[in-house]
Scaffold this motif. Structure first.
Motif, PDB file in Angstrom:
ATOM      1  N   VAL A  34     -10.044  -4.315   3.002  1.00  0.00           N
ATOM      2  CA  VAL A  34     -11.033  -3.397   2.437  1.00  0.00           C
ATOM      3  C   VAL A  34     -12.218  -3.227   3.385  1.00  0.00           C
ATOM      4  N   GLY A  35     -12.490  -1.968   3.748  1.00  0.00           N
ATOM      5  CA  GLY A  35     -13.699  -1.646   4.496  1.00  0.00           C
ATOM      6  C   GLY A  35     -14.836  -1.320   3.552  1.00  0.00           C
ATOM      7  N   LYS A  36     -15.965  -0.944   4.116  1.00  0.00           N
ATOM      8  CA  LYS A  36     -17.159  -0.778   3.268  1.00  0.00           C
ATOM      9  C   LYS A  36     -17.335   0.636   2.726  1.00  0.00           C
ATOM     10  N   GLY A  37     -16.452   1.565   3.104  1.00  0.00           N
ATOM     11  CA  GLY A  37     -16.584   2.939   2.641  1.00  0.00           C
ATOM     12  C   GLY A  37     -15.728   3.231   1.421  1.00  0.00           C
ATOM     13  N   ASN A  38     -15.595   4.539   1.103  1.00  0.00           N
ATOM     14  CA  ASN A  38     -14.799   4.937  -0.045  1.00  0.00           C
ATOM     15  C   ASN A  38     -13.325   4.615   0.135  1.00  0.00           C
ATOM     16  N   ASN A  39     -12.856   4.563   1.372  1.00  0.00           N
ATOM     17  CA  ASN A  39     -11.488   4.141   1.640  1.00  0.00           C
ATOM     18  C   ASN A  39     -11.261   2.738   1.089  1.00  0.00           C
ATOM     19  N   GLY A  40     -12.254   1.868   1.293  1.00  0.00           N
ATOM     20  CA  GLY A  40     -12.177   0.528   0.746  1.00  0.00           C
ATOM     21  C   GLY A  40     -12.206   0.522  -0.773  1.00  0.00           C
ATOM     22  N   GLY A  41     -13.009   1.432  -1.368  1.00  0.00           N
ATOM     23  CA  GLY A  41     -13.035   1.545  -2.820  1.00  0.00           C
ATOM     24  C   GLY A  41     -11.676   1.930  -3.378  1.00  0.00           C
ATOM     25  N   ASP A  42     -10.963   2.855  -2.698  1.00  0.00           N
ATOM     26  CA  ASP A  42      -9.608   3.222  -3.116  1.00  0.00           C
ATOM     27  C   ASP A  42      -8.694   2.001  -3.088  1.00  0.00           C
ATOM     28  N   GLY A  43      -8.852   1.177  -2.051  1.00  0.00           N
ATOM     29  CA  GLY A  43      -8.042  -0.027  -1.936  1.00  0.00           C
ATOM     30  C   GLY A  43      -8.313  -1.021  -3.053  1.00  0.00           C
ATOM     31  N   LEU A  44      -9.571  -1.116  -3.474  1.00  0.00           N
ATOM     32  CA  LEU A  44      -9.917  -2.033  -4.560  1.00  0.00           C
ATOM     33  C   LEU A  44      -9.290  -1.586  -5.886  1.00  0.00           C
ATOM     34  N   VAL A  45      -9.284  -0.284  -6.141  1.00  0.00           N
ATOM     35  CA  VAL A  45      -8.616   0.214  -7.341  1.00  0.00           C
ATOM     36  C   VAL A  45      -7.126  -0.111  -7.274  1.00  0.00           C
ATOM     37  N   ALA A  46      -6.533   0.088  -6.102  1.00  0.00           N
ATOM     38  CA  ALA A  46      -5.108  -0.232  -5.935  1.00  0.00           C
ATOM     39  C   ALA A  46      -4.855  -1.708  -6.209  1.00  0.00           C
ATOM     40  N   ALA A  47      -5.764  -2.571  -5.756  1.00  0.00           N
ATOM     41  CA  ALA A  47      -5.608  -4.014  -5.987  1.00  0.00           C
ATOM     42  C   ALA A  47      -5.563  -4.322  -7.481  1.00  0.00           C
ATOM     43  N   ARG A  48      -6.384  -3.643  -8.243  1.00  0.00           N
ATOM     44  CA  ARG A  48      -6.404  -3.857  -9.690  1.00  0.00           C
ATOM     45  C   ARG A  48      -5.084  -3.425 -10.338  1.00  0.00           C
ATOM     46  N   HIS A  49      -4.579  -2.259  -9.959  1.00  0.00           N
ATOM     47  CA  HIS A  49      -3.335  -1.776 -10.552  1.00  0.00           C
ATOM     48  C   HIS A  49      -2.131  -2.613 -10.114  1.00  0.00           C
ATOM     49  N   LEU A  50      -2.146  -3.085  -8.889  1.00  0.00           N
ATOM     50  CA  LEU A  50      -1.048  -3.940  -8.428  1.00  0.00           C
ATOM     51  C   LEU A  50      -1.068  -5.284  -9.151  1.00  0.00           C
ATOM     52  N   THR A  51      -2.266  -5.798  -9.418  1.00  0.00           N
ATOM     53  CA  THR A  51      -2.379  -7.028 -10.192  1.00  0.00           C
ATOM     54  C   THR A  51      -1.831  -6.814 -11.604  1.00  0.00           C
ATOM     55  N   ASP A  52      -2.188  -5.687 -12.213  1.00  0.00           N
ATOM     56  CA  ASP A  52      -1.694  -5.364 -13.549  1.00  0.00           C
ATOM     57  C   ASP A  52      -0.171  -5.257 -13.570  1.00  0.00           C
ATOM     58  N   ALA A  53       0.414  -4.806 -12.457  1.00  0.00           N
ATOM     59  CA  ALA A  53       1.860  -4.647 -12.385  1.00  0.00           C
ATOM     60  C   ALA A  53       2.584  -5.970 -12.153  1.00  0.00           C
ATOM     61  N   GLY A  54       1.837  -7.036 -11.882  1.00  0.00           N
ATOM     62  CA  GLY A  54       2.451  -8.340 -11.743  1.00  0.00           C
ATOM     63  C   GLY A  54       2.551  -8.872 -10.339  1.00  0.00           C
ATOM     64  N   LEU A  55       2.042  -8.121  -9.351  1.00  0.00           N
ATOM     65  CA  LEU A  55       2.055  -8.629  -7.985  1.00  0.00           C
ATOM     66  C   LEU A  55       0.931  -9.638  -7.781  1.00  0.00           C
ATOM     67  N   ARG A  56       1.132 -10.507  -6.857  1.00  0.00           N
ATOM     68  CA  ARG A  56       0.076 -11.431  -6.433  1.00  0.00           C
ATOM     69  C   ARG A  56      -0.751 -10.708  -5.372  1.00  0.00           C
ATOM     70  N   VAL A  57      -2.039 -10.558  -5.609  1.00  0.00           N
ATOM     71  CA  VAL A  57      -2.894  -9.735  -4.762  1.00  0.00           C
ATOM     72  C   VAL A  57      -4.106 -10.536  -4.310  1.00  0.00           C
ATOM     73  N   THR A  58      -4.435 -10.401  -3.040  1.00  0.00           N
ATOM     74  CA  THR A  58      -5.676 -10.960  -2.505  1.00  0.00           C
ATOM     75  C   THR A  58      -6.416  -9.864  -1.755  1.00  0.00           C
ATOM     76  N   VAL A  59      -7.673  -9.677  -2.077  1.00  0.00           N
ATOM     77  CA  VAL A  59      -8.522  -8.706  -1.395  1.00  0.00           C
ATOM     78  C   VAL A  59      -9.193  -9.392  -0.209  1.00  0.00           C
ATOM     79  N   VAL A  60      -9.140  -8.746   0.947  1.00  0.00           N
ATOM     80  CA  VAL A  60      -9.824  -9.253   2.142  1.00  0.00           C
ATOM     81  C   VAL A  60     -10.891  -8.243   2.546  1.00  0.00           C
ATOM     82  N   TYR A  61     -12.156  -8.607   2.393  1.00  0.00           N
ATOM     83  CA  TYR A  61     -13.254  -7.742   2.814  1.00  0.00           C
ATOM     84  C   TYR A  61     -13.469  -7.898   4.321  1.00  0.00           C
ATOM     85  N   ALA A  62     -13.506  -6.752   5.020  1.00  0.00           N
ATOM     86  CA  ALA A  62     -13.755  -6.811   6.462  1.00  0.00           C
ATOM     87  C   ALA A  62     -15.179  -7.272   6.747  1.00  0.00           C
ATOM     88  N   GLU A  63     -16.102  -6.901   5.878  1.00  0.00           N
ATOM     89  CA  GLU A  63     -17.493  -7.315   5.989  1.00  0.00           C
ATOM     90  C   GLU A  63     -17.926  -7.886   4.639  1.00  0.00           C
TER      91      GLU A  63
END
Length: 551
Positions: free
Chosen positions: A96-125
């Motif tokens: 995840v970067g600090k812009g809106n691209n990173g925000g899109d990734g964070l939403v994806a992380a939430r939906h993937l977690t809901d789907a049952g995947l094991r998810v870890t978010v890595v912030y670049a900054e």
């Protein structure tokens, strides 16, 4: 399918939010869900799960062509099974970067977690650097206790992942990635696991397709709302992998309404935007005069094959009649080379080469023909600039220029400004080297932004320009541009361009306008190359004559 620049995408995004009243948070939510859908689809493919389809396709499959640019549907539209269980071992890192691209990734992380995947978010900054909607998504991730790490602070190994989502840098990023993004991109590439990029791979120029160092090498790129220009030009097209374009709430017709002029060339585009009868239907009471007469002025003693290929292609694409004009001394050697062709002598009394005096003979022949195609195998000769100027100014029908005709045009230099404007259409079909000569640039400069150079020349000169090569560009005088994806690398063979010249000339003779003939000709040329490859053991075995026979 429309193709946009980074600035056009920014304007469309702002218009949707400010004028249409669709909140930015809604767009981000839709984007994240679309990314999650595509990740789940990739998981299913990689794991061989029994599953319902997570993403549909409006890919253009006409003529059996394979597409790498797909318009995907949402999970709900495809029967996404909310109860599907995903294995805990399938661990995805979301970078995840600090812009809106990173925000899109964070939403994806939430939906993937809901789907049952094991998810870890890595912030670049530090996550504190996120602003606006992205910061809101950061807070939601924290509230849901989804695991997070900060690059450079926390230890982790991307090589242990099942896959990685690249949500680091968006379309607005310019220049090479800086630290810590550069190091994180290198580690992601070195991981050996599938990479899914958000909108464009981080490090790729969204407008030109240039790759900065380093740049993500994606298995899949989930392009949001509209296809980005850098994804359809090499080397960006290669780094992007398979590209899926996903609707996120920005109206699909908004690009057209706001004046976007660049489109992917598909069967649908040909039919809807250009008004082409893609079935190539024939009227029941038609005759050879119904489908036009092409005059091909091409070939010389050393390069007669180029002219033959162009003339045969004009016939095979459906022209009613084709006359091949050649230097008089060459004529006896070509009798019977293609029984369906009519032969005509030009450059009388010569040595098998063209000469300046043949302009009169060609113009006389052209009076009774619907289209004049000039250039393949022509060669250069004394007085050739004046010779071509006469054809340009005195022939009243559509004119197709290729090969040495383009080199003559380039050699005219400033003199070209004094040539009379043509009332009828001109189609130019340069390869990158010929385009460079027309523009007075290096081939490398042309290749760095093929779309921009083709568009500029077409608008300035009032011609339809076909810039050949991987992802052939068709630029029209009004600024409209199409990018073709049919064909394959095996078509990089001598004579393939001559075949294209004949195809375009033949379509012009059948009544298509210059934009229609150029676009449809390029499309069919690529499709024929694909068909020819299927009949060979390897695509590299395809030769120009195979393309003609596959039309």
């Amino acid at each position: 399918m429309y193709i946009v620049t980074a600035e056009e995408m920014r304007q469309l995004d702002r218009y949707t939010i400010d004028k249409l009243g669709i909140p930015a948070l809604t767009l981000m939510e839709n984007a994240g869900r679309a990314i999650a859908d595509e990740v789940l689809k990739l998981c299913a493919v990689e794991s061989g799960w029994s599953h319902k389809s997570f993403s549909g396709s409006h890919a253009d499959s006409a003529y059996g062509t394979e597409r790498r640019y797909i318009v995907g549907q949402g999970a709900a539209e495809q029967g996404y099974d909310e109860g599907t269980a995903y294995a805990e071992r399938e661990h995805w890192y979301i970078l995840v970067g600090k812009g809106n691209n990173g925000g899109d990734g964070l939403v994806a992380a939430r939906h993937l977690t809901d789907a049952g995947l094991r998810v870890t978010v890595v912030y670049a900054e530090s996550p504190d650097t996120l602003r606006g909607e992205a910061a809101m998504q950061r807070d939601t991730i924290a509230a849901l206790h989804i695991p997070t790490l900060v690059y450079g602070r926390d230890a982790f190994d991307l090589r242990g992942a099942f896959g990685i989502v690249d949500a680091l840098l968006g379309t607005g990023t310019q220049g090479p990635p800086r630290e810590p993004y550069a190091s994180l991109i290198r580690e992601a590439n070195a991981s050996g696991v599938p990479l899914v990029s958000v909108d464009v791979p981080s490090g790729l120029n969204a407008d030109t397709g240039a790759l900065h160092e380093p740049c993500i090498r994606a298995r899949v790129t989930v392009c949001l709302a509209y296809l980005k220009r850098g994804l359809v030009q090499y080397p960006g097209a290669e780094a992007a992998g398979d590209v899926t374009v996903r609707y996120i709430g920005i109206p699909p017709g908004l690009a057209r309404e706001r004046g976007v002029q660049l489109r992917l060339l598909t069967r649908g585009t040909l039919r809807e935007a250009l008004g082409v009868d893609v079935s190539r239907s024939r009227v029941p009471d038609g005759h050879k005069g119904t489908y036009g007469h092409v005059l091909v002025a091409a070939g010389s003693l050393r390069m007669s094959g180029a002219g033959l290929l162009a003339a045969r292609a004009a016939l095979r694409i459906g022209s009613g009649l084709v006359t091949w004009a050649v230097p008089e001394a060459l004529l006896p050697r070509l009798i019977g080379a293609a029984p369906e062709l009519m032969l005509a002598a030009a450059a009388v009394g010569g040595d098998g080469e063209w000469n300046a005096g043949s302009a009169d003979e060609l113009l006389q022949l052209a009076q009774a023909r619907d289209v004049l195609a000039v250039g393949p195998g022509l060669g250069r000769f004394a007085g050739d600039t004046g010779w071509l100027r006469r054809l340009w100014e005195e022939y009243g029908g559509p004119l197709v220029l290729d090969a040495d005709a383009l080199n003559i045009l380039a050699a005219a230099g400033p003199e070209l400004e004094a040539w009379k404007p043509r009332g009828a259409a001109v189609v130019l079909t340069p390869h990158p080297g010929e385009m460079a000569r027309l523009l007075g640039l290096s081939t490398a400069e042309v290749q760095r932004d093929r779309i921009a150079h083709a568009r500029q020349y077409a608008r300035t000169r009032g011609v339809t320009l076909v810039l050949k090569g991987a992802r052939t560009v068709i630029a029209c005088p009004d600024g409209t541009v199409y990018v073709n994806t049919t064909g394959h690398a095996g078509m990089a063979t001598g004579g393939a361009g001559d075949v294209l010249t004949g195809i375009i000339a033949g379509l012009l003779a059948q009544g298509l306008n210059a934009s229609q003939a150029a676009a449809f000709g390029v499309y069919l040329h690529g499709v024929a190359g694909e068909t020819a490859a299927r009949h060979r053991e390897h695509a590299a075995s395809v030769i120009a004559g195979d393309i003609i026979e596959a039309l």
